[in-house]
Design an enzyme around this catalytic site. Structure first.
Site, short mmCIF file in Angstrom:
data_model
loop_
_atom_site.label_atom_id
_atom_site.label_comp_id
_atom_site.label_asym_id
_atom_site.label_seq_id
_atom_site.Cartn_x
_atom_site.Cartn_y
_atom_site.Cartn_z
N TYR A 130 0.75 -1.13 -0.04
CA TYR A 130 0.05 0.03 -0.08
C TYR A 130 0.93 1.09 -0.01
CZ TYR A 130 -4.46 2.49 1.05
OH TYR A 130 -5.31 3.01 0.91
N TYR A 148 -5.48 4.71 -7.56
CA TYR A 148 -5.86 4.67 -6.19
C TYR A 148 -7.24 4.04 -5.97
CZ TYR A 148 -6.50 6.31 -1.13
OH TYR A 148 -6.83 6.46 0.30
#
Lengths: 148, 383
Positions: free
Chosen positions: B282, B332
């Site tokens: 991430y 994203y």
């Protein structure tokens, strides 16, 4: 009352505001009198932030107590980009995360000369900026810059 | 019942800055693509899981949109990247325990054209701990994570160039990913001259707010072996949701949730970081990738910058991190796109960016106080 010279009431009125709740009401009431308070356990005497009804360590009731207002800078950022409404006239703006009693960390606006090499670890003193039609804002200055 | 589960289908929409579509429309397309990938139909689906921040469509609506009208399991988790791996793990557990047969996990958002995380305009009144940050405008992720990044710099001497290496490396991978939003290679000069957002973060430290959707299909391993693609098996997973989810009271801001999740994860597998071929970390900001890479044990604390700059996090090195370009360069979709990429890599279907003989992949999601990880392997890999 301490107001930044570059500030305006109109700018400050655009800033985000706290949604005050029963746990935080006393913090904001004291802040409106320029006093920093923190939640403290009536039994084990530990400090906690944000304020809460009961101690997470021993479960006893917590009260709001006056902080010394002196803390240590844990880290900092510098805002360069106009993102949040109400701060454009303060850019670049240094925000510090300050550790007060019990390691309670609260973000504050840093006022003074920024020395990136020495800011973290510096002792600072808290004050509140009160501007009509906006929430009390926590500011800090280097302790060496403040006259007692 | 306690059986094995596997990932059998992956689907997505295009990633854009302005979809012009509803989150329902995009979610439905991603789910249909994932079902087609698996060789399944909507009527096979009896479970749906999603996560969102009141910026998307509810799980049962998307089930209904593909013809799954009677769900045995439906779960909407409130959260962002901190619950992306949890969403997968909940679907896996639902299959393992026999609560349902086939679960869709999706994330759909108009993260750029709709509600943007990088702006505070939707939150004039803030409750909880954020109320104490509100009067100083300390209310958006680049500020909080920048604060943590600065603490790491203070303790470990981490430099701007260390962050830059991550932006450059992930971008260099996105060059070979036709689906990525940003594919133009960048240099250290480009990085260092990109404008400040929140010091210590420049523009190229920040991920790309994106419109789009991703879906993943989970079913039993037994059934998976009869479907179109080689099953991809979740070998182990772990979560850590710590310190009251506080962005300020977290014990040590030079670590993240991953400091806690890593211990759980590696205690649940015989594998070690050295066994991982692909890591989809991430990377909402460069620093998130840097610190979680350290926390998950791929190198020591304070060593990630050197690890990247020595070329050990890319092709020809020790491990390939974010071969799709990550949140920084692909887009994203709150980390669900990382699961898509891990599956593609372990199937050997990643085309020009395929990591040689990829057998084990780690996917992580979350930043700050909360998050998790899923360790995936090809069918037959020792767990």
């Amino acid at each position: 009352m301490s107001t930044s010279s570059r500030d305006t009431v109109a700018q400050a009125a655009m800033r985000p505001r706290p949604q005050i709740d029963p746990d935080s009401a006393e913090f904001w009431r004291a802040a409106s009198e320029e006093i920093l308070t923190l939640s403290r356990c009536t039994e084990c005497r530990c400090w906690a932030h944000p304020p809460r009804e009961n101690c997470s360590q021993c479960g006893a009731p917590m009260n709001m107590e006056r902080s010394s207002g002196v803390g240590v800078v844990y880290s900092y950022i510098v805002l360069h980009h106009d993102t949040i409404p109400g701060f454009a006239n303060l850019l670049p703006l240094t925000i510090v995360l300050v550790e007060f009693e019990g390691g309670c960390r609260i973000p504050a606006r840093y006022v003074g000369e920024l020395d990136r090499a020495t800011l973290v670890g510096s002792r600072v003193r808290a004050e509140f900026e009160l501007i009509e039609d906006s929430a009390p804002a926590l500011l800090v200055r280097l302790e060496t810059d403040t006259a007692d | 019942m306690d059986r094995e589960a596997a990932i059998v289908g992956i689907g997505r929409t295009v990633f854009s800055k302005e979809s012009g579509r509803t989150t329902l429309g995009m979610a439905t397309e991603a789910v249909r693509n994932a079902l087609a990938d698996a060789g399944l139909s909507g009527t096979d689906v009896d479970g749906v899981v999603s996560f969102h921040l009141n910026d998307s469509v509810a799980a049962p609506e998307v089930g209904g949109a593909v013809g799954a009208y009677d769900l045995a399991f439906s779960l909407d988790i409130f959260g962002g990247g901190n619950v992306a791996c949890l969403s997968i793990s909940e679907a896996v557990e639902a299959v393992k325990t026999g609560r349902c047969e086939t679960v869709v996990v999706f994330r759909s958002l108009n993260g750029r054209s709709g509600s943007r995380f990088g702006r505070g305009e939707d939150s004039p009144n803030l409750g909880g701990e954020f109320q104490f940050s509100a009067p100083n405008g300390y209310i958006i992720p680049p500020m909080w994570i920048g604060m943590w990044a600065q603490r790491h710099k203070e303790i470990y001497g981490t430099t701007a160039e260390d962050f830059g290496q991550i932006a450059i490396t992930h971008r260099s991978h996105a060059v070979s990913n036709p689906h990525a939003s940003q594919r133009k290679p960048i240099t250290m000069d480009d990085y260092l001259s990109s404008r400040w957002i929140v010091e210590p973060f420049r523009l190229l430290d920040c991920c790309l707010e994106t419109d789009g959707a991703v879906a993943v299909i989970v079913t039993s391993l037994e059934r998976a072996r009869d479907l179109r693609h080689a099953p991809i098996v979740p070998l182990a997973s772990a979560e850590a949701h710590t310190h009251s989810s506080s962005w300020s009271q977290f014990e040590d801001l030079s670590t993240m949730y991953s400091h806690y999740a890593a211990k759980r994860l590696w205690s649940r597998s015989s594998l070690t970081p050295a066994d991982v071929d692909v890591a989809c970390l991430y990377d909402c900001f460069t620093y998130t990738a840097l610190v979680t890479f350290e926390d998950y044990g791929f190198c020591g604390k304070g060593e990630a910058g050197a690890f990247y700059s020595e070329g050990r996090a890319t092709y020809g090195g020790d491990i390939v991190v974010n071969p799709h370009g990550g949140l920084l360069s692909e887009g994203y979709i709150h980390g669900l796109n990382h699961h898509y990429e891990a599956v593609l890599q372990l199937r050997g279907q990643a085309g020009a960016r395929q990591v040689d003989d990829a057998q084990v992949a780690l996917v992580t999601a979350g930043a700050g106080p909360g998050g998790g990880a899923v360790l995936y392997g090809a069918d037959g890999v020792d767990r």
